[in-house]
Motif scaffolding. Structure first.
Motif, PDB file in Angstrom:
ATOM      1  N   GLN A 152       0.827  -1.207   0.000  1.00  6.71           N
ATOM      2  CA  GLN A 152       0.000   0.000   0.000  1.00  6.71           C
ATOM      3  C   GLN A 152       0.860   1.255   0.000  1.00  6.71           C
ATOM      4  N   ARG A 153       1.965   1.231   0.745  1.00  6.04           N
ATOM      5  CA  ARG A 153       2.871   2.389   0.747  1.00  6.04           C
ATOM      6  C   ARG A 153       3.445   2.628  -0.647  1.00  6.04           C
ATOM      7  N   GLN A 154       3.795   1.536  -1.331  1.00  7.85           N
ATOM      8  CA  GLN A 154       4.331   1.708  -2.679  1.00  7.85           C
ATOM      9  C   GLN A 154       3.259   2.240  -3.623  1.00  7.85           C
ATOM     10  N   ARG A 155       2.014   1.831  -3.423  1.00  2.00           N
ATOM     11  CA  ARG A 155       0.904   2.351  -4.236  1.00  2.00           C
ATOM     12  C   ARG A 155       0.713   3.851  -3.992  1.00  2.00           C
ATOM     13  N   VAL A 156       0.889   4.272  -2.744  1.00  2.00           N
ATOM     14  CA  VAL A 156       0.789   5.701  -2.435  1.00  2.00           C
ATOM     15  C   VAL A 156       1.894   6.474  -3.140  1.00  2.00           C
ATOM     16  N   MET A 157       3.111   5.916  -3.148  1.00  2.00           N
ATOM     17  CA  MET A 157       4.219   6.557  -3.859  1.00  2.00           C
ATOM     18  C   MET A 157       3.915   6.680  -5.350  1.00  2.00           C
ATOM     19  N   ILE A 158       3.312   5.651  -5.920  1.00  2.00           N
ATOM     20  CA  ILE A 158       2.947   5.689  -7.337  1.00  2.00           C
ATOM     21  C   ILE A 158       1.865   6.745  -7.572  1.00  2.00           C
ATOM     22  N   ALA A 159       0.900   6.833  -6.644  1.00  2.00           N
ATOM     23  CA  ALA A 159      -0.150   7.861  -6.755  1.00  2.00           C
ATOM     24  C   ALA A 159       0.465   9.256  -6.746  1.00  2.00           C
ATOM     25  N   MET A 160       1.446   9.476  -5.878  1.00  2.00           N
ATOM     26  CA  MET A 160       2.119  10.777  -5.819  1.00  2.00           C
ATOM     27  C   MET A 160       2.847  11.063  -7.133  1.00  2.00           C
ATOM     28  N   ALA A 161       3.472  10.017  -7.682  1.00  2.00           N
ATOM     29  CA  ALA A 161       4.214  10.198  -8.934  1.00  2.00           C
ATOM     30  C   ALA A 161       3.290  10.494 -10.102  1.00  2.00           C
ATOM     31  N   LEU A 162       2.068   9.965 -10.059  1.00  2.00           N
ATOM     32  CA  LEU A 162       1.122  10.144 -11.160  1.00  2.00           C
ATOM     33  C   LEU A 162       0.246  11.388 -11.002  1.00  2.00           C
ATOM     34  N   ALA A 163       0.375  12.062  -9.870  1.00  2.00           N
ATOM     35  CA  ALA A 163      -0.554  13.144  -9.526  1.00  2.00           C
ATOM     36  C   ALA A 163      -0.681  14.196 -10.624  1.00  2.00           C
ATOM     37  N   ASN A 164       0.420  14.519 -11.284  1.00  2.00           N
ATOM     38  CA  ASN A 164       0.392  15.578 -12.304  1.00  2.00           C
ATOM     39  C   ASN A 164       0.515  15.036 -13.723  1.00  2.00           C
ATOM     40  N   ARG A 165       0.149  13.764 -13.891  1.00  2.00           N
ATOM     41  CA  ARG A 165       0.141  13.108 -15.212  1.00  2.00           C
ATOM     42  C   ARG A 165       1.472  13.309 -15.945  1.00  2.00           C
ATOM     43  N   PRO A 166       2.546  12.671 -15.460  1.00  2.00           N
ATOM     44  CA  PRO A 166       3.881  12.886 -16.034  1.00  2.00           C
ATOM     45  C   PRO A 166       4.028  12.250 -17.419  1.00  2.00           C
ATOM     46  N   ASP A 167       5.025  12.704 -18.130  1.00  2.00           N
ATOM     47  CA  ASP A 167       5.377  12.108 -19.421  1.00  2.00           C
ATOM     48  C   ASP A 167       6.397  10.990 -19.244  1.00  2.00           C
ATOM     49  N   LEU A 168       7.257  11.119 -18.214  1.00  2.00           N
ATOM     50  CA  LEU A 168       8.289  10.113 -17.953  1.00  2.00           C
ATOM     51  C   LEU A 168       8.228   9.699 -16.491  1.00  2.00           C
ATOM     52  N   PHE A 169       8.120   8.390 -16.262  1.00  2.69           N
ATOM     53  CA  PHE A 169       8.014   7.818 -14.928  1.00  2.69           C
ATOM     54  C   PHE A 169       9.283   6.997 -14.686  1.00  2.69           C
ATOM     55  N   ILE A 170      10.085   7.393 -13.682  1.00  4.50           N
ATOM     56  CA  ILE A 170      11.309   6.662 -13.348  1.00  4.50           C
ATOM     57  C   ILE A 170      11.041   5.826 -12.101  1.00  4.50           C
ATOM     58  N   ALA A 171      11.258   4.520 -12.205  1.00  7.77           N
ATOM     59  CA  ALA A 171      11.019   3.601 -11.088  1.00  7.77           C
ATOM     60  C   ALA A 171      12.329   2.938 -10.713  1.00  7.77           C
ATOM     61  N   ASP A 172      12.842   3.245  -9.510  1.00  8.64           N
ATOM     62  CA  ASP A 172      14.130   2.717  -9.061  1.00  8.64           C
ATOM     63  C   ASP A 172      13.905   1.561  -8.091  1.00  8.64           C
ATOM     64  N   GLU A 173      13.978   0.335  -8.609  1.00  7.73           N
ATOM     65  CA  GLU A 173      13.785  -0.894  -7.812  1.00  7.73           C
ATOM     66  C   GLU A 173      12.490  -0.813  -6.987  1.00  7.73           C
ATOM     67  N   PRO A 174      11.344  -0.530  -7.602  1.00  6.65           N
ATOM     68  CA  PRO A 174      10.135  -0.275  -6.815  1.00  6.65           C
ATOM     69  C   PRO A 174       9.497  -1.517  -6.211  1.00  6.65           C
ATOM     70  N   THR A 175       9.952  -2.715  -6.595  1.00 11.75           N
ATOM     71  CA  THR A 175       9.301  -3.934  -6.087  1.00 11.75           C
ATOM     72  C   THR A 175      10.245  -4.854  -5.338  1.00 11.75           C
ATOM     73  N   THR A 176      11.501  -4.439  -5.127  1.00 12.08           N
ATOM     74  CA  THR A 176      12.504  -5.331  -4.531  1.00 12.08           C
ATOM     75  C   THR A 176      12.101  -5.807  -3.145  1.00 12.08           C
ATOM     76  N   ALA A 177      11.526  -4.919  -2.334  1.00  5.81           N
ATOM     77  CA  ALA A 177      11.223  -5.281  -0.951  1.00  5.81           C
ATOM     78  C   ALA A 177       9.835  -5.913  -0.783  1.00  5.81           C
ATOM     79  N   LEU A 178       9.152  -6.216  -1.894  1.00  2.38           N
ATOM     80  CA  LEU A 178       7.771  -6.683  -1.814  1.00  2.38           C
ATOM     81  C   LEU A 178       7.659  -8.189  -2.055  1.00  2.38           C
ATOM     82  N   ASP A 179       6.603  -8.786  -1.508  1.00  2.00           N
ATOM     83  CA  ASP A 179       6.305 -10.190  -1.748  1.00  2.00           C
ATOM     84  C   ASP A 179       5.992 -10.418  -3.221  1.00  2.00           C
ATOM     85  N   VAL A 180       6.127 -11.676  -3.653  1.00  4.37           N
ATOM     86  CA  VAL A 180       5.939 -11.964  -5.075  1.00  4.37           C
ATOM     87  C   VAL A 180       4.528 -11.625  -5.550  1.00  4.37           C
TER      88      VAL A 180
END
Length: 540
Positions: free
Chosen positions: A162-190
């Motif tokens: 859920q925290r990672q989803r909130v981070m994604i929501a913040m990143a999408l807030a202004n409808r970006p053209d380029l989304f950079i994701a730095d190891e966004p799933t490493t600490a998460l369950d499969v």
């Protein structure tokens, strides 16, 4: 300016050096790549290859005084030379970034609503009701249940996914053209990892944005990227469409990365082997206290009626999502937390023993933790860290005898004994985990709890640690309880698997049987997410 037909981002000869006067190689050296609109480029490589430094350079988030060289042209503007004022307008609006660990990226003192509203207000949004409606829309879009009810939540009140989803929501807030994701799933369950990857793909299609996805996990690259650039020692050694690179890699480093998945199979279960530790009907319930008088109003059933036996030379894998009770079970077996139920270690009931009575048995039971960065004291040398248990359990040893034992433990775990007087920060992540294993092995224990020991490591280092553990187990007849959400590592090590959910055992049995014929829907979903395959359904 007509930008039609041009890439959204065009990086040319990007170089970053943290110490320009030194003789060592730069962190990033002459890197060039393009990212097209609506496509995903994955930057892959081991830790220290320069992936994250490359991404941070694009938005000039490097430490003060570090200036990247080269060009990074985004929609006709060079990000490396535009003014700070213009760059602030681009960051968070046209280019956004999500980092690996959301708990350190989110402010623990502010609610989710406040943190997302700051992003919107910074880029021109006005009106409290309008902003609130947009926040609810974003949270709903990224899959947060009951978004209106979660606006007042703080980061610690949300799960990792859920925290990672909130981070994604913040990143999408202004409808970006380029989304950079730095190891966004490493600490998460499969399973959560699969959900986040699916979410990112859906949102990319909806917004038409480009993605720069940084990872060391090639399985993720297969699922999410269109193109891939392989980095080694600050340089791109190979690049191209994912299908082409994976089907026919040309560079030796790329071939090594693709072959780095933990391999081999554990020995078959031996029913005649001596039980090292067993437990019957273990329960660990944490009370929920509320009100002025802190009355108990319920319980968190972290471990609920679990039984397990680990035999000599055998590895029992415990798998499940975060919060399933895996680590709590391991701590209970070691008597590091209070529990109810019978625990027998080396033929002796330990659940009835007091703390002092347990001390002689401690040398035969050890634990290796998940994070080699956090589990080693930065103020102690490697020699002091590994010898710590000797000082408690074998006080009669002289200093020279301790150093000799430490040297042997380091050698057995693949480290140079000559480096024992160095400190943890002078070692790589894989080397630090070897130090942690040496610390556990130095007392020659019979039983070791391995709590996610490979999840923070690159895949090539994971494979090395798996080979090391398998070799140590074979030579010493060790019993392992291997806790992990990485089913690929568990498959390579465990002869028996226990699947846990909400503190209970969902299913358990021989690893080969369970992996090929899981019976419960939860186990099938877990395996499908881990191996990206359709698993044969078992009996209902």
């Amino acid at each position: 300016m007509n930008l039609a037909g041009r890439p959204l981002l065009d990086v040319r000869d990007l170089s970053v050096s943290f110490n320009p006067s030194a003789v060592e190689a730069p962190a990033v050296a002459g890197v060039s790549f393009t990212v097209d609109r609506g496509r995903t480029l994955a930057l892959v490589g081991e830790s220290g290859s320069g992936k994250s430094v490359t991404a941070l350079s694009l938005v000039r988030l490097l430490p003060p005084g570090i200036a990247p060289l080269g060009k990074a042209v985004f929609e006709g503007e060079d990000l490396l030379t535009v003014s700070e004022e213009r760059l602030r307008a681009i960051r968070g609006a046209k280019i956004t970034m999500v980092f690996q660990e959301p708990m350190t990226s989110l402010n623990p003192l502010h609610t989710i609503e406040k943190q997302i509203s700051e992003i919107l207000e910074l880029h021109g949004a006005r009106g409290a009701e309008k902003i609130r409606a947009r926040i609810i829309e974003l949270l709903e879009e990224v899959g947060i249940p009951d978004p209106a009810e979660r606006l007042g939540a703080y980061p610690h009140q949300l799960s990792g996914g859920q925290r990672q989803r909130v981070m994604i929501a913040m990143a999408l807030a202004n409808r970006p053209d380029l989304f950079i994701a730095d190891e966004p799933t490493t600490a998460l369950d499969v399973t959560v990892q699969a959900q986040i990857l699916d979410l990112l793909k859906r949102l990319q299609e909806r917004y038409g944005m480009a993605m720069l996805f940084i990872t060391h996990d090639l399985n993720i690259v297969r699922k999410i990227a269109d193109d891939v650039a392989v980095m080694q020692k600050g340089r791109i050694v190979e690049a191209g469409p994912v299908a082409s690179i994976f089907a026919a890699p040309s560079h030796p480093y790329t071939k090594a990365l693709l072959a780095a998945e933990p391999k081999g199979m554990p020995p078959a279960m031996n029913a005649e082997a001596k039980p090292i530790i067993s437990c019957e009907n273990i329960r660990v319930w944490f009370p929920i206290k509320r009100g002025f008088f802190r009355r108990t109003v319920g319980f968190v059933k972290a471990v609920d009626d679990v039984s397990v036996t680990v035999r000599e030379g055998e590895t029992v894998g415990v798998v499940g999502e975060s919060g399933s009770g895996k680590t709590t079970l391991g701590l209970a077996l070691l008597r590091l937390i209070r529990s109810e139920g019978e625990i027998v270690f080396l033929g002796q009931r330990t659940d009835e023993l007091r703390f002092k009575e347990l001390r002689p048995l401690r040398r035969d039971m050890q634990i290796v933790f998940q994070d080699p960065y956090g589990s080693l004291s930065p103020r102690l040398s490697v020699a002091d860290i590994v010898a710590e248990g000797l000082g408690v359990q074998q006080k009669a040893l002289s200093a020279s005898q301790k150093r000799e034992i430490v040297a042997r433990a380091l050698y057995d775990t693949g480290l140079d004994p000559a480096a024992m007087d160095r400190y943890p920060h002078e070692f790589s992540g894989g080397q630090r985990q070897r130090v942690a294993i040496a610390r556990a092995m130095v007392l020659e224990p019979k039983f070791i709890v391995l709590d996610e020991p490979t999840s923070a490591l690159d895949m090539s280092v994971q494979a090395q640690i798996v080979d090391l553990l398998r070799d140590l187990q074979k030579r010493r007849g060790l019993a392992f309880l291997f806790i992990s959400h990485d089913l690929r590592v568990v498959r390579a090590l465990a002869s028996e698997i226990i699947v846990m959910r909400h503190g209970k055992v969902v299913e358990k049995g021989p690893a080969a049987e369970l992996l090929n014929h899981p019976k419960s829907d939860y186990t099938r979903a877990l395996f499908a997410a881990a191996f990206d395959i359709k698993v044969e359904a078992g009996a209902a």
